[in-house]
Design a protein around this motif. Structure first.
Motif, PDB file in Angstrom:
ATOM      1  N   ARG A   1     -31.114 -17.904   0.125  1.00  0.00           N
ATOM      2  CA  ARG A   1     -32.386 -17.327  -0.579  1.00  0.00           C
ATOM      3  C   ARG A   1     -33.420 -17.231   0.783  1.00  0.00           C
ATOM      4  N   THR A   2     -33.484 -18.386   1.199  1.00  0.00           N
ATOM      5  CA  THR A   2     -34.833 -18.470   2.340  1.00  0.00           C
ATOM      6  C   THR A   2     -34.257 -18.997   3.805  1.00  0.00           C
ATOM      7  N   LEU A   3     -33.105 -19.778   3.654  1.00  0.00           N
ATOM      8  CA  LEU A   3     -32.506 -20.493   4.912  1.00  0.00           C
ATOM      9  C   LEU A   3     -32.246 -19.427   6.003  1.00  0.00           C
ATOM     10  N   PRO A   4     -31.698 -18.386   5.788  1.00  0.00           N
ATOM     11  CA  PRO A   4     -31.550 -17.493   6.894  1.00  0.00           C
ATOM     12  C   PRO A   4     -32.573 -16.769   7.560  1.00  0.00           C
TER      13      PRO A   4
ATOM     14  N   LEU B   1     -26.959 -15.183  11.553  1.00  0.00           N
ATOM     15  CA  LEU B   1     -25.992 -14.625  12.436  1.00  0.00           C
ATOM     16  C   LEU B   1     -24.386 -14.775  11.961  1.00  0.00           C
ATOM     17  N   ALA B   2     -24.216 -15.862  11.019  1.00  0.00           N
ATOM     18  CA  ALA B   2     -22.932 -15.856  10.252  1.00  0.00           C
ATOM     19  C   ALA B   2     -22.814 -15.309   9.335  1.00  0.00           C
ATOM     20  N   TYR B   3     -23.879 -14.644   8.571  1.00  0.00           N
ATOM     21  CA  TYR B   3     -23.688 -13.863   7.333  1.00  0.00           C
ATOM     22  C   TYR B   3     -23.527 -12.194   7.941  1.00  0.00           C
ATOM     23  N   ARG B   4     -24.310 -12.133   8.879  1.00  0.00           N
ATOM     24  CA  ARG B   4     -24.457 -10.786   9.343  1.00  0.00           C
ATOM     25  C   ARG B   4     -23.042 -10.324  10.353  1.00  0.00           C
TER      26      ARG B   4
ATOM     27  N   LEU C   1     -30.779  -8.882   5.003  1.00  0.00           N
ATOM     28  CA  LEU C   1     -29.974  -9.216   6.087  1.00  0.00           C
ATOM     29  C   LEU C   1     -29.333  -8.078   6.688  1.00  0.00           C
ATOM     30  N   GLY C   2     -29.314  -6.981   5.775  1.00  0.00           N
ATOM     31  CA  GLY C   2     -28.413  -5.833   6.322  1.00  0.00           C
ATOM     32  C   GLY C   2     -27.032  -5.742   5.838  1.00  0.00           C
TER      33      GLY C   2
ATOM     34  N   VAL D   1     -33.001 -23.571  14.119  1.00  0.00           N
ATOM     35  CA  VAL D   1     -31.273 -23.638  14.589  1.00  0.00           C
ATOM     36  C   VAL D   1     -30.569 -23.270  13.542  1.00  0.00           C
ATOM     37  N   GLN D   2     -30.601 -23.933  12.480  1.00  0.00           N
ATOM     38  CA  GLN D   2     -29.669 -23.726  11.231  1.00  0.00           C
ATOM     39  C   GLN D   2     -29.831 -22.252  10.771  1.00  0.00           C
ATOM     40  N   GLY D   3     -31.167 -21.937  10.418  1.00  0.00           N
ATOM     41  CA  GLY D   3     -31.689 -20.607  10.088  1.00  0.00           C
ATOM     42  C   GLY D   3     -31.047 -19.369  10.956  1.00  0.00           C
TER      43      GLY D   3
END
Length: 218
Positions: free
Chosen positions: A50-53, A65-68, A87-88, A58-60
Motif C-alpha cells: 500500500r504505502t511501504l514501497p 526494488l524487490a517488487y520491481r 511501481l510500474g 531503507v525498508q521502503g
C-alpha cells in the motif's frame, strides 16, 4: 533451469502475533532483492504494497526494488492494484485469500450452532451479519472502511420489509470508539453485538454461525 524461488510470508495466526507476522512478511518480501538474477522469483504481496514501497526508508527502498525486480507478483489485496501500477509492475495477478469452505461453512446438516442460538436469542434477529474486520477508517492510508459496514447496516434495518437482523462486530482497531459513536448516532445500538478479539478457531465458529460475512471496503 532452476525452479522459481517464491518470496512469501507466514500466515497470520492470531491477533497477538499480527505485528510480528507483518514484520516477517516484510522481511520475506525484501529477500527478493538478494535472489541471484539468474533465478526467477515471484513476489507475494500481503499488505506490504500500500504505502511501504514508496517510503524514503531503507525498508521502503528495498521493498520497492524487490517488487520491481520480481519476474511476477501475486497480489492478495485488490486495493493495491493502484500501487502495482505506480511501481510500474508489468506482470501481476490478483488472487483472493483462499478459504476452506468445509471449515467455514454452516453445519451441512442445517443444525443451529450454539453461538447462532445465543445471538438470535439476545437480539431477536432472524438474519446475522458478521464483520470481524478491525475498526480502521479515519486514516486513508490504512483504512478498512468499517464505517461503511455500519452505515449500510443502518440502512438495512431502517427498512421494515427486511427480516430483523443483527450485526456482530469485533472490538479491535484504533477507531472502535468512533464506530461506537457512529452506531449511537444512527440509533442502531440494539441491533449491534460487540465481541472481544478472539482466537482464529473461535472466530471460525462465528463464521459458521452467521448468514453473511462482511470484510473490508475501499
Amino acid at each position: 533451469m532452476n525452479p522459481p524461488t517464491i518470496s512469501t510470508c507466514p500466515p497470520l495466526s492470531g491477533l497477538k502475533r499480527r505485528w510480528k507476522d507483518f514484520q516477517e512478511a516484510l522481511k520475506e518480501a525484501i529477500k527478493g532483492v538478494f535472489v541471484p538474477s539468474r533465478i526467477p522469483f515471484v513476489a507475494f504481496e500481503h499488505s506490504t504494497m500500500r504505502t511501504l514501497p514508496f517510503e524514503n526508508t531503507v525498508q521502503g527502498r528495498l521493498l520497492n526494488l524487490a517488487y520491481r525486480t520480481a519476474d511476477a507478483c501475486i497480489i492478495t489485496n485488490p486495493d493495491v492494484v493502484s500501487s502495482a501500477k505506480r511501481l510500474g509492475l508489468r506482470d501481476y495477478r490478483f488472487i483472493p485469500h483462499p478459504i476452506d469452505e468445509l471449515k467455514y461453512s454452516p453445519p451441512p446438516d442445517g443444525a443451529e450452532t450454539a453461538i447462532r442460538r445465543e445471538l438470535r436469542q439476545a437480539t431477536g434477529a432472524e438474519l446475522l451479519f458478521l464483520c470481524p474486520t478491525r475498526h480502521e477508517w479515519s486514516n486513508a492510508f490504512d483504512s478498512k472502511r468499517s464505517d461503511r459496514v455500519i452505515r449500510a447496516f443502518s440502512r438495512y434495518v431502517a427498512d421494515p420489509s427486511h427480516p430483523k437482523a443483527a450485526l456482530v462486530l469485533c472490538r479491535w482497531g484504533r477507531d472502535v470508539r468512533a464506530s461506537e459513536q457512529l452506531i449511537a448516532d444512527l440509533g442502531i445500538e440494539a441491533s449491534v453485538v460487540w465481541m472481544p478479539p478472539m482466537h482464529t478457531t473461535r472466530l471460525r465458529d462465528y463464521y459458521r454461525s452467521c448468514d453473511v460475512v462482511l470484510d473490508q471496503f475501499h
